[in-house]
Design a protein around this motif. Structure first.
Motif, PDB file in Angstrom:
ATOM      1  N   ASP A 106      10.555   9.944  -1.031  1.00 53.80           N
ATOM      2  CA  ASP A 106       9.098  10.010  -0.850  1.00 53.80           C
ATOM      3  C   ASP A 106       8.462   8.647  -1.145  1.00 53.80           C
ATOM      4  N   GLY A 107       9.264   7.605  -1.141  1.00 58.09           N
ATOM      5  CA  GLY A 107       8.726   6.253  -1.312  1.00 58.09           C
ATOM      6  C   GLY A 107       9.614   5.409  -2.191  1.00 58.09           C
ATOM      7  N   ALA A 108       9.453   4.107  -2.093  1.00 54.41           N
ATOM      8  CA  ALA A 108      10.310   3.192  -2.845  1.00 54.41           C
ATOM      9  C   ALA A 108      10.041   3.269  -4.347  1.00 54.41           C
ATOM     10  N   LYS A 109       8.770   3.478  -4.718  1.00 56.45           N
ATOM     11  CA  LYS A 109       8.447   3.483  -6.150  1.00 56.45           C
ATOM     12  C   LYS A 109       9.217   4.568  -6.889  1.00 56.45           C
ATOM     13  N   SER A 110       9.255   5.781  -6.328  1.00 57.09           N
ATOM     14  CA  SER A 110       9.965   6.876  -7.007  1.00 57.09           C
ATOM     15  C   SER A 110      11.430   6.525  -7.198  1.00 57.09           C
ATOM     16  N   VAL A 134       6.477  -1.875 -11.941  1.00 56.33           N
ATOM     17  CA  VAL A 134       7.302  -0.654 -12.011  1.00 56.33           C
ATOM     18  C   VAL A 134       8.704  -0.935 -12.577  1.00 56.33           C
ATOM     19  N   TYR A 135       9.291  -2.095 -12.219  1.00 58.63           N
ATOM     20  CA  TYR A 135      10.658  -2.405 -12.692  1.00 58.63           C
ATOM     21  C   TYR A 135      10.685  -2.489 -14.219  1.00 58.63           C
ATOM     22  N   VAL A 136       9.656  -3.112 -14.774  1.00 56.65           N
ATOM     23  CA  VAL A 136       9.604  -3.315 -16.226  1.00 56.65           C
ATOM     24  C   VAL A 136       9.309  -1.992 -16.930  1.00 56.65           C
ATOM     25  N   LEU A 172      15.501  -7.534  -7.530  1.00 57.02           N
ATOM     26  CA  LEU A 172      15.003  -8.610  -6.667  1.00 57.02           C
ATOM     27  C   LEU A 172      14.062  -7.979  -5.647  1.00 57.02           C
ATOM     28  N   CYS A 173      12.980  -8.687  -5.356  1.00 53.37           N
ATOM     29  CA  CYS A 173      12.009  -8.193  -4.376  1.00 53.37           C
ATOM     30  C   CYS A 173      11.693  -9.336  -3.423  1.00 53.37           C
ATOM     31  N   SER A 174      12.027  -9.134  -2.144  1.00 55.75           N
ATOM     32  CA  SER A 174      11.800 -10.191  -1.157  1.00 55.75           C
ATOM     33  C   SER A 174      11.535  -9.563   0.204  1.00 55.75           C
ATOM     34  N   ASN A 176       8.218 -10.967  -1.742  1.00 57.07           N
ATOM     35  CA  ASN A 176       7.871 -10.568  -3.097  1.00 57.07           C
ATOM     36  C   ASN A 176       6.429 -10.102  -3.246  1.00 57.07           C
ATOM     37  N   ASN A 177       6.271  -9.088  -4.061  1.00 57.45           N
ATOM     38  CA  ASN A 177       4.959  -8.732  -4.583  1.00 57.45           C
ATOM     39  C   ASN A 177       5.006  -9.110  -6.063  1.00 57.45           C
ATOM     40  N   PRO A 178       4.159  -9.961  -6.577  1.00 57.52           N
ATOM     41  CA  PRO A 178       2.897 -10.427  -5.997  1.00 57.52           C
ATOM     42  C   PRO A 178       2.944 -11.780  -5.284  1.00 57.52           C
ATOM     43  N   ALA A 207      10.539  -3.524   0.403  1.00 53.31           N
ATOM     44  CA  ALA A 207       9.344  -2.792   0.866  1.00 53.31           C
ATOM     45  C   ALA A 207       8.533  -3.576   1.904  1.00 53.31           C
ATOM     46  N   TYR A 208       8.645  -4.908   1.874  1.00 53.49           N
ATOM     47  CA  TYR A 208       7.838  -5.729   2.797  1.00 53.49           C
ATOM     48  C   TYR A 208       8.674  -6.393   3.887  1.00 53.49           C
ATOM     49  N   GLU A 209       9.897  -5.874   4.136  1.00 49.49           N
ATOM     50  CA  GLU A 209      10.807  -6.531   5.089  1.00 49.49           C
ATOM     51  C   GLU A 209      10.196  -6.671   6.479  1.00 49.49           C
ATOM     52  N   CYS A 235      13.641   0.790   0.483  1.00 49.56           N
ATOM     53  CA  CYS A 235      12.668   0.395   1.491  1.00 49.56           C
ATOM     54  C   CYS A 235      11.671   1.535   1.703  1.00 49.56           C
ATOM     55  N   SER A 236      10.669   1.258   2.506  1.00 46.78           N
ATOM     56  CA  SER A 236       9.545   2.175   2.553  1.00 46.78           C
ATOM     57  C   SER A 236       8.833   2.094   3.891  1.00 46.78           C
ATOM     58  N   PHE A 237       8.224   3.212   4.284  1.00 45.13           N
ATOM     59  CA  PHE A 237       7.363   3.200   5.476  1.00 45.13           C
ATOM     60  C   PHE A 237       5.913   2.891   5.094  1.00 45.13           C
ATOM     61  N   SER A 238       5.680   2.694   3.782  1.00 52.53           N
ATOM     62  CA  SER A 238       4.300   2.516   3.301  1.00 52.53           C
ATOM     63  C   SER A 238       3.590   1.355   3.977  1.00 52.53           C
ATOM     64  N   LYS A 239       4.198   0.166   3.894  1.00 49.18           N
ATOM     65  CA  LYS A 239       3.529  -1.021   4.419  1.00 49.18           C
ATOM     66  C   LYS A 239       3.921  -1.251   5.882  1.00 49.18           C
ATOM     67  N   THR A 246       1.006   9.081   3.118  1.00 47.88           N
ATOM     68  CA  THR A 246       1.824  10.106   3.793  1.00 47.88           C
ATOM     69  C   THR A 246       3.148  10.304   3.055  1.00 47.88           C
ATOM     70  N   ARG A 247       3.684   9.220   2.503  1.00 43.65           N
ATOM     71  CA  ARG A 247       4.840   9.167   1.619  1.00 43.65           C
ATOM     72  C   ARG A 247       6.194   9.350   2.301  1.00 43.65           C
ATOM     73  N   CYS A 248       6.853   8.261   2.571  1.00 44.03           N
ATOM     74  CA  CYS A 248       8.248   8.303   3.018  1.00 44.03           C
ATOM     75  C   CYS A 248       8.888   6.923   2.812  1.00 44.03           C
ATOM     76  N   PRO A 331       2.583 -10.145   3.344  1.00 42.47           N
ATOM     77  CA  PRO A 331       1.139  -9.853   3.350  1.00 42.47           C
ATOM     78  C   PRO A 331       0.410 -10.414   2.133  1.00 42.47           C
ATOM     79  N   TYR A 332       1.142 -11.066   1.224  1.00 40.23           N
ATOM     80  CA  TYR A 332       0.516 -11.580   0.002  1.00 40.23           C
ATOM     81  C   TYR A 332       0.430 -13.100   0.001  1.00 40.23           C
ATOM     82  N   ILE A 333      -0.649 -13.596  -0.608  1.00 33.39           N
ATOM     83  CA  ILE A 333      -0.814 -15.038  -0.814  1.00 33.39           C
ATOM     84  C   ILE A 333      -1.054 -15.219  -2.307  1.00 33.39           C
TER      85      ILE A 333
HETATM   86  N1  PLP Z   1       7.892  -2.054  -4.074  1.00 33.83           N
HETATM   87  C1  PLP Z   1       6.940  -2.986  -4.081  1.00 33.83           C
HETATM   88  C2  PLP Z   1       7.313  -4.397  -4.334  1.00 33.83           C
HETATM   89  C3  PLP Z   1       5.598  -2.648  -3.879  1.00 33.83           C
HETATM   90  O1  PLP Z   1       4.660  -3.598  -3.904  1.00 33.83           O
HETATM   91  C4  PLP Z   1       5.266  -1.296  -3.652  1.00 33.83           C
HETATM   92  C5  PLP Z   1       3.892  -0.873  -3.435  1.00 33.83           C
HETATM   93  O2  PLP Z   1       2.928  -1.563  -3.494  1.00 33.83           O
HETATM   94  C6  PLP Z   1       6.301  -0.371  -3.662  1.00 33.83           C
HETATM   95  C7  PLP Z   1       7.600  -0.765  -3.867  1.00 33.83           C
HETATM   96  C8  PLP Z   1       6.012   1.094  -3.518  1.00 33.83           C
HETATM   97  O3  PLP Z   1       6.225   1.551  -2.256  1.00 33.83           O
HETATM   98  P1  PLP Z   1       6.077   3.085  -1.911  1.00 33.83           P
HETATM   99  O4  PLP Z   1       4.670   3.286  -1.428  1.00 33.83           O
HETATM  100  O5  PLP Z   1       7.102   3.319  -0.874  1.00 33.83           O
HETATM  101  O6  PLP Z   1       6.346   3.874  -3.152  1.00 33.83           O
END
Ligand code: PLP
Length: 395
Positions: A106-110, A134-136, A172-174, A176-178, A207-209, A235-239, A246-248, A331-333
């Motif tokens: 239901d999403g990458a965060k979960s 979230v990682y921390v 690792l996030c690439s 990257n957010n933020p 998530a931002y691939e 990965c995620s359909f969010s972005k 919608t969550r997936c 999508p981030y600067i």
């Molecule tokens: N990973 C990163 C780096 C994010 O910035 C976000 C959401 O902002 C997520 C995961 C969460 O994605 P999802 O909506 O699939 O839970």
């Protein structure tokens, strides 16, 4: 009964509530400015679901209304039709996956939090700083030791492994957010080599691939040799397709991943079939439509709009000579606050002088101090207006 004391060690998340409070206070003191405020702080999408997704979801709703096509409990790992689409999506990028390696979520965060169920609590966790919180927080809740890899202006916010630092679980996030920074293949290979040498697992957040359009930059960690022996990808359909509400999402656990003689895929499968009921059929039908010809064209169009917003912001900063990461393939600067301002100082300066809201970099970790995040997910005309105002203020 005793509570999990680790929860008391998680810091309250002040970042977005403090931003909201500051904006409210500003509006109270300046009610005439309320409609003038432009928010470029949010990490949420603003464009609606595309037509192909909506049509597929409507059809799935109709299936639910008919006794013959009605669906009850589905497979916890996700429906075959969506996993097959993902296998093809990766294949087009020269990554071979098997359907059984993919788990629909239901999403990458979960999943980024839930995956910790299958790891020992005594593992040391490595995260880059600044970082997606979230990682921390999920590791503090579990009571794990965390070490940080400093991301800063000197390394372009793309730290490489330090072999003197021992870690077992690496996030690792690439892109990257933020920071919007994106690892190249060489950089990711350094982390894969480190993980293989240290018997560590990499949790790769992709998530931002979908924002990566430079073919030389990896969208998946599995584009790197050896990654299937040390990395799980989230990965995620969010972005990608506007599924934040919608969550997936999906998580890839390769069959090759073996620790302590046990396949992680087997453990994760056991975890998911026990604690997760799967993503609704209607939502998975919507997600599958993202990979149809129409769906792909439509989500690409939306991503292009966000990417152009990113370019508008980046071009404005270039004109001002302000240092930043991201803006391309992301999508981030993440910009360096001008005049040596601190993150919150710059936040107030922008809010008060040009009524533009962003996110202070210090909210993502100590190395974010002195930096500021703007996002490309806003409305086009508002993004243009915000950049115009920032340029007038800082030129
Ligand atoms: N990973 C990163 C780096 C994010 O910035 C976000 C959401 O902002 C997520 C995961 C969460 O994605 P999802 O909506 O699939 O839970």
């Amino acid at each position: 009964m005793k509570i999990n004391q680790n929860f008391l060690n998680v810091q309250d998340s002040y970042l977005f509530s403090t931003i909201a409070k500051k904006v409210d206070e500003f509006i109270k003191a300046n009610p005439d400015k309320k409609s003038n405020i432009i928010k470029l702080g949010i990490g949420d999408v603003t464009l609606p679901l595309c037509d192909a997704v909506i049509k597929a979801m409507h059809m799935a709703v109709d299936e639910m209304s008919n006794k013959d096509s009605f669906k009850g409990y589905g497979p916890e790992q996700g429906y075959g039709f969506l996993k097959d689409n993902l296998v093809s999506y990766y294949k087009r990028r020269n990554v071979e996956l098997q359907s059984g390696e993919i788990f629909i979520s239901d999403g990458a965060k979960s999943d980024l939090g839930n995956i910790l169920d299958i790891f020992d609590v005594n593992n040391t966790v490595l995260v880059t700083d600044p970082v997606y919180p979230v990682y921390v927080d999920t590791n503090i809740m579990a009571g794990r030791k965390i070490v940080y890899a400093d991301a800063n202006e000197n390394n372009g916010f793309l730290p490489l492994p330090d072999y003197k630092v021992k870690s077992d679980i690496i996030y690792l996030c690439s892109p990257n957010n933020p920071t919007g920074a994106v690892y190249d293949k060489k950089g990711l290979k350094c982390w894969v080599d480190y993980a293989l040498k240290n018997n560590a697992v990499i949790l790769f957040d992709a998530a931002y691939e979908y924002f990566v359009d430079d073919n030389n930059l990896p969208k998946s960690i599995y584009e790197i040799d050896g990654a299937k022996n040390c990395a799980i990808e989230f990965c995620s359909f969010s972005k990608t397709a506007g599924f934040t509400g919608t969550r997936c999402g999906y998580t890839i656990v390769p069959f090759e991943l073996v620790f302590d003689g046990v396949k992680l895929n087997k453990l994760w499968n056991r975890r998911q079939t026990t604690k997760f009921n799967g993503v609704p059929y209607i939502v998975q039908k919507g997600a599958a439509a993202v990979f149809t010809e129409a769906g792909e064209a439509q989500i690409k169009k939306n991503i292009e709009i966000y990417k152009e917003n990113a370019k508008i912001i980046a071009d404005g900063l270039d004109e001002l000579g302000i240092w930043y990461t991201g803006g391309k393939n992301s999508p981030y600067i993440f910009l360096k606050c001008p005049k040596n301002m601190k993150s919150w100082e710059f936040f107030d300066y922008l809010l008060e002088n040009v009524n533009v809201v962003g996110t202070p970099g210090s909210g993502f970790g100590k190395n974010g101090e002195g930096f500021f995040r703007l996002t490309a997910f806003g409305d086009r005309l508002k993004t243009i207006e915000a950049v115009k105002r920032i340029k007038n203020l800082l030129k």
